[in-house]
Write a protein that holds these residues in place. Structure first.
Motif: not given
Lengths: 805, 117
Positions: A650-657, A572-578
């Motif tokens: 994935k959904n909040n890539p620019e979140d301040e965290f 669920e994460l790797l494709p997004y990371m690639f």
């Protein structure tokens, strides 16, 4: 001169005697330990499973048939003889472990190990482990039948202990130079508390309170949502709750204390969890219901489980037992099969206590000052003076944290309210289950259960399947017990309990299967307050997708599912990371590693390199998100759950965290992927230089540790098993499927089972760890269920237990 | 019969007889008593009981361990640590008992000398 020589030889003789007869640090007394007639050499032997044994108090003969896996099949004429024999036979193969676990439960390890265990022991006492055990024993004492059963078990254990000579003591006693003490019914209760603590002793109230105070309510709710955006609860989403006519407790108008603790007690491993499922006739290849269970616990030797068949003319059941208590915990009889996963509900809450003065004899509750009581805990320490710890009790429960323990003020303390302290008869649950014949009997067996709450899966030869999430749950107001509460406000007390018949359950659901893997018990429509306290987000979806993938399922499908290493989390994460990581500046070495993981099919098998890359990448990535947490010193915090972290990446890539506070730039999740990846390549290259190929087996290094501080000599390392804690085959580094059971409800049932250990607790026996290789390879042993007291060809030896005249 | 041989045999027999009755230090007691009964000279005082106990312990351990494929001995030899070598563990264990016996014998000899004027 001769006086001198005499004196010298006398001193020498005395010295060598002293040195060889005394424990020196971790070195056992070598003379005692290594001599051939009472030392460890006497343990260099197989089990004696032939001779007839005389046991005092038996009313009739008991037959014990052993099969070639050293599984005893016990046939007695009545229950008292049966549980006496169960106690005797379990002690015969697992005595040291049984006793050690009860010492651990009751906070007595310092007696064996010394001062190093004092802090652990204090925590056990301050958790009220013995207090809870006493409360349950009071309930059991009121039931003559339960009491006589548990007493018979104790008598059986003692019959074994009393005929032991020092040379017969299990090798761990010789190593630590102590001896077994008599078994008591209290010890069985201690063992049950040990399980209760392991399974429902976890909470994050202080951590959540700190996070709420530091980040504010909106951020808190965003970081720790009660429900996720997928819906695969234990009880299917189409369940009709309209039969429930009790209302959720209304939320009072009140303030929560916003206190902070800088450290809290050790918690049970958050990865303790399990899978179970059953298919009904419509989804079974044969038309018989099929059930499976695999509890994921710490992997230890001797194993926490011991397989047995126990039978009288009235009932006959087989499966995994817990050494130290009676009955079959996860198994089957001629009619029904059952298994458990942890319900993981929040049944432990904390209350801030305000004392009237430093004497701490009174505390505030409503508009009155109530009296406290004190329990003085004497912790005996090997080679040292006894440590006295006074634990104050309120009506909530023990004041675990005060100025003498992790707290800082004499005027305040933090009291625990825990379902584990509520007295109940855990023994009768399993004895009723063992003799159950149908769904109604199963329901009745569960009807008084309190803790640890479990998802009890069920299947019968009649073709019924079911799952009940059973335990005693407080009927909480919205948000109650997620945070530290005000112990002086009566509205914050647990107001009532959810009537047990309204506990979530399902029988023969339309979809044809039931399953649980520690996920959310219900959807949000269930009319009581339930929040996400670390529920599984991955295994449940893989399991349910599997059972929706085709029409019928056979035993091989069940085996395949228990052993599946498909890594949903990675997928669920790797494709997004690639897709989103900037790879333009990667070196050729880094690119090589990236290409390996890009070609991965997300199956964490032992020979693959990609699962190791994923593991390292995720391990580096996750803390980068939460560096804000690390900046907050002097308080306990709990970082958000994996599923939510991945969702944010994935959904909040620019979140301040996502920003790393220590750098001048503002990072996004995409930057974090790259930073973590570079760290991973560095780590893996270094790992390879030191250890060789980083294939998943070696990199993960699953091991089964001896219970005594993981003594390497008695442990097994680098086991060839794939998967990780988020795969259905939840084999982590030192925890995982501690028992795998598959039962098809033929008449009589046909069953398979295996666990990572062996039937013998003796490291000198070939049966000590003989299941481990098959377990790692995903193989099973046939559970040779004997329909009657007649040895079949599977039986290699029969031992007779006879009444001692 | 040679005194050394006699002492050796007597120690062996006593060790065998007391082995299952008394704790491990019976080897010290046996060597002590034997030496009082049959005093030896010089290095023999130490080495004769040493050899007797060595023979007994070594053979007994070897018998127990070999009939169980050295399963436990190999593990204890990791624990102690002796590189997992079961033979080394048998050797070390035997020497421990033998030295204890030898020293007790020397003490026995000195006791005899003290009272024999």
């Amino acid at each position: 001169m001769k006086y001198f020589k005499f004196g010298l030889s006398l001193v020498l003789t005395a010295t060598i005697f002293y040195v060889l007869n005394t424990q020196m640090g971790s070195i056992p007394p070598l003379g005692k330990f290594l001599n051939p007639y009472s030392g460890i050499w006497q343990n260099e032997t197989d089990e004696n499973i032939k001779e007839t044994i005389e046991i005092p108090g038996l009313s009739d003969n008991v037959s014990v048939h052993y099969d070639d896996q050293l599984v005893p099949h016990i046939f007695a004429q009545n229950d008292l003889d049966l549980y006496k024999a169960q106690g005797y036979i379990t002690a015969k193969h697992r005595l040291w472990q049984m006793e050690f676990q009860t010492y651990a439960a009751a906070g007595r390890l310092s007696e064996i190990i010394g001062e190093g265990a004092l802090n652990y022991d204090r925590e056990q006492r301050r958790k009220g482990m013995v207090y809870g055990a006493e409360n349950s024993l009071k309930v059991i004492r009121e039931d003559e039948k339960s009491l006589s059963h548990i007493q018979s078990y104790a008598d059986g254990v003692n019959a074994y202990i009393s005929q032991l000579k020092p040379e017969d003591y299990p090798v761990e006693y010789k190593l630590l130079d102590y001896k077994p003490e008599p078994w008591t019914i209290d010890k069985t209760m201690h063992l049950l508390m040990y399980m209760t603590d392991m399974l429902c002793g976890r909470d994050s109230d202080f951590e959540y309170t700190n996070a709420l105070r530091e980040f504010g309510e909106d951020t808190f709710d965003f970081l720790y949502p009660d429900f996720y955006n997928f819906d695969e609860p234990v009880i299917p989403t189409d369940t009709d709750w309209s039969f429930i006519d009790t209302e959720q407790t209304p939320m009072p108008q009140s303030e929560l204390p916003m206190d902070s603790l800088s450290s809290v007690m050790e918690k049970p491993n958050p990865h303790n969890g399990s899978n179970n499922w059953a298919v009904g006739p419509s989804k079974s290849y044969s038309g018989n219901a099929i059930l499976a269970n695999d509890p994921h616990l710490g992997l230890n030797l001797p194993s926490i489980w011991y397989v047995m068949q126990i039978a009288t003319p009235e009932h006959n059941s087989m499966g995994a037992t817990l050494p130290g208590t009676l009955g079959i915990i996860s198994g089957f009889n001629e009619h029904i099969a059952w298994g458990e996963t942890n319900a993981t509900r929040d049944v432990k809450d904390w209350y801030k206590i305000e004392f009237q003065d430093e004497t701490r004899t009174k505390y505030k509750h409503g508009n009155q000052w109530k009296n406290t009581t004190v329990r003085v805990e004497d912790i005996r320490i090997k080679g040292k003076e006894t440590f006295k710890d006074s634990v104050i009790y309120t009506h909530h429960g023990p004041v675990s944290y005060d100025h003498t323990f992790k707290g800082d003020s004499e005027m305040t303390g933090y009291a625990m309210k825990w379902a584990g302290h509520i007295g109940h008869d855990f023994v009768s649950l399993f004895l009723k289950m063992n003799s159950g014949k149908n769904y109604e009997d199963y329901k009745d067996a569960l009807s008084n259960h309190v803790a640890p709450a479990q998802n009890f899966v069920f299947a019968s030869t009649e073709g019924d399947i079911a799952i009940w999430i059973q335990g005693l749950f407080p009927n909480k107001w919205e948000g109650q017990g997620k945070f530290l509460m005000d112990g002086s406000n009566p509205d914050h007390d647990w107001q009532s309990f959810i009537p047990r018949e309204f506990n979530a359950h399902t029988k023969n659901p339309e979809r044809g299967f039931v399953s649980s893997s520690n996920q959310h018990p219900t959807d949000s429509l269930y009319p009581f307050y339930v929040f996400n306290d670390g529920y599984d987000s991955y295994r449940n979806r893989v399991i349910n997708d599997f059972f929706r993938s085709k029409e019928t399922f056979n035993i091989q499908d069940f085996k395949d599912l228990q052993n599946t290493n498909f890594n949903k989390k990675a997928s669920e994460l790797l494709p997004y990371m690639f897709e989103n990581m900037d790879t333009s500046g990667l070196t050729s070495e880094e690119n090589d590693i990236l290409n390996i993981i890009k070609n991965w099919d997300y199956v964490s098998n032992i020979e693959e390199l990609a699962p190791s890359i994923w593991d390292s990448w995720w391990t580096n990535l996750y803390p980068l998100i939460w560096d804000e947490y690390d900046q907050k010193e002097d308080m306990v915090l709990k970082k958000p759950f994996t599923y939510n972290a991945i969702s944010m990446l994935k959904n909040n890539p620019e979140d301040e965290f996502m920003d790393i506070l220590d750098t001048p730039e503002i990072e996004t999740s995409h930057d974090l992927f790259l930073i973590a990846f570079k760290e991973t390549t560095k780590e893996l290259i270094a790992w390879k230089a030191e250890n060789g190929d980083y294939n998943w087996q070696h990199y993960k290094g699953t091991y089964v540790a001896h219970l005594l501080q993981g003594l390497p000599a008695f442990s097994r390392f680098d086991l060839p098993i794939g998967g990780d804690r988020n795969t259905v085959n939840a084999a982590g580094k030192n925890w995982g499927p501690s028992w795998r059971l598959i039962v098809e409800m033929t008449s009589p049932p046909t069953a398979l089972g295996i666990y990572p250990g062996g039937q013998s607790g003796n490291p000198g026996s070939k049966y000590y760890d003989n299941y481990i290789d098959e377990w790692a390879a995903g193989q099973y042993n046939t559970l040779n269920f004997l329909p009657s007291n007649t040895a079949t060809e599977a039986i290699i030896s029969t031992q007779l237990l006879t009444p001692k005249q | 019969m040679n005194k050394n041989l006699l002492n050796f045999l007597l120690t062996l027999i006593l060790v065998g007889v007391t082995a299952f009755v008394l704790p491990w230090w019976s080897v010290m007691l046996c060597a002590f008593i034997t030496t009082m009964c049959i005093p030896l000279k010089k290095a023999a005082v130490f080495f004769v009981p040493f050899l007797a106990v060595f023979l007994f312990w070594f053979s007994y351990m070897f018998f127990l361990s070999s009939s169980n494929d050295y399963i436990l001995a190999k593990k204890i030899a990791v624990l102690l640590p002796l590189g997992g070598n079961a033979f080394l563990l048998i050797l070390v264990s035997s020497i421990i008992g033998s030295i204890a016996a030898g020293i007790a014998a020397v003490f026995g000899k000195q006791t005899v000398l003290l009272f024999k004027q």
